[in-house]
Design a protein around this motif. Sequence first.
Motif, PDB file in Angstrom:
ATOM      1  N   LEU A 162       0.824  -1.209   0.000  1.00  0.00           N
ATOM      2  CA  LEU A 162       0.000   0.000   0.000  1.00  0.00           C
ATOM      3  C   LEU A 162       0.855   1.253   0.000  1.00  0.00           C
ATOM      4  O   LEU A 162       0.582   2.201  -0.714  1.00  0.00           O
ATOM      5  CB  LEU A 162      -0.918   0.023   1.227  1.00  0.00           C
ATOM      6  CG  LEU A 162      -2.218  -0.730   1.117  1.00  0.00           C
ATOM      7  CD1 LEU A 162      -2.947  -0.712   2.442  1.00  0.00           C
ATOM      8  CD2 LEU A 162      -3.092  -0.137   0.038  1.00  0.00           C
ATOM      9  N   VAL A 211      -0.654  -2.255  -4.653  1.00  0.00           N
ATOM     10  CA  VAL A 211      -1.580  -3.273  -4.186  1.00  0.00           C
ATOM     11  C   VAL A 211      -2.082  -4.155  -5.313  1.00  0.00           C
ATOM     12  O   VAL A 211      -2.181  -5.349  -5.178  1.00  0.00           O
ATOM     13  CB  VAL A 211      -2.768  -2.624  -3.452  1.00  0.00           C
ATOM     14  CG1 VAL A 211      -3.800  -3.666  -3.078  1.00  0.00           C
ATOM     15  CG2 VAL A 211      -2.272  -1.912  -2.221  1.00  0.00           C
ATOM     16  N   ARG A 245      -3.563   5.182  -6.454  1.00  0.00           N
ATOM     17  CA  ARG A 245      -3.846   4.116  -7.408  1.00  0.00           C
ATOM     18  C   ARG A 245      -5.011   4.509  -8.309  1.00  0.00           C
ATOM     19  O   ARG A 245      -6.003   5.048  -7.853  1.00  0.00           O
ATOM     20  CB  ARG A 245      -4.204   2.823  -6.666  1.00  0.00           C
ATOM     21  CG  ARG A 245      -3.042   2.212  -5.956  1.00  0.00           C
ATOM     22  CD  ARG A 245      -3.478   0.933  -5.283  1.00  0.00           C
ATOM     23  NE  ARG A 245      -4.548   1.154  -4.332  1.00  0.00           N
ATOM     24  CZ  ARG A 245      -4.370   1.652  -3.112  1.00  0.00           C
ATOM     25  NH1 ARG A 245      -3.193   1.984  -2.695  1.00  0.00           N
ATOM     26  NH2 ARG A 245      -5.379   1.816  -2.298  1.00  0.00           N
ATOM     27  N   ALA A 297      -8.121  -1.261  -4.855  1.00  0.00           N
ATOM     28  CA  ALA A 297      -7.352  -2.285  -4.146  1.00  0.00           C
ATOM     29  C   ALA A 297      -8.320  -3.250  -3.475  1.00  0.00           C
ATOM     30  O   ALA A 297      -9.338  -2.835  -2.917  1.00  0.00           O
ATOM     31  CB  ALA A 297      -6.450  -1.635  -3.106  1.00  0.00           C
ATOM     32  N   PRO A 357      -3.025  -8.844   0.283  1.00  0.00           N
ATOM     33  CA  PRO A 357      -3.396  -8.205  -0.990  1.00  0.00           C
ATOM     34  C   PRO A 357      -3.866  -9.235  -2.003  1.00  0.00           C
ATOM     35  O   PRO A 357      -3.386 -10.369  -2.017  1.00  0.00           O
ATOM     36  CB  PRO A 357      -2.103  -7.530  -1.446  1.00  0.00           C
ATOM     37  CG  PRO A 357      -1.007  -8.177  -0.684  1.00  0.00           C
ATOM     38  CD  PRO A 357      -1.604  -8.728   0.581  1.00  0.00           C
TER      39      PRO A 357
END
Length: 105
Positions: A18, A23, A33, A37, A90
Motif C-alpha cells: 500500500l 496493491v 492508485r 485495491a 493483498p
Amino acid sequence: KLKSSAIPAQMTSFEIDLSQGQVVGENAGEHQRSEPAFAVCVKNDGYTVSLERHKIYRILPDSEALQDHELRVVDESGEDYLFPADFFMPLPLPPAIQQELLATR
C-alpha cells in the motif's frame, strides 16, 4: 525492489504494498492508485461479526491508518472501517473482475 533498510520491520507485506502504491500490481504513486485495491481477509480475531475470513474486501487508501498498521476496509453496507492490516492479504485481480466486484457493491 525495495531496500530492506527502507521498510520498517513491523510493517506487513500488505502495508508495504500500500505504501508503495502497488496493491494491484501498478506503480501509480503513493496512495494514488487508479485501480481499486482488494484484499482477502485471513484473520478476524475479535471481529467475527464484522469480518468474514476468506472474503474479498475493498481497501481504501488511508496513510494515517497505515502509520497505525491499520487498513480502511469497505464492508457490505458500503461503509468503511479500520481494521488491523495483518488481517488481510493483498489480492491482485484482473480489471474485469475488479469491475464486477465494484458493480455489485
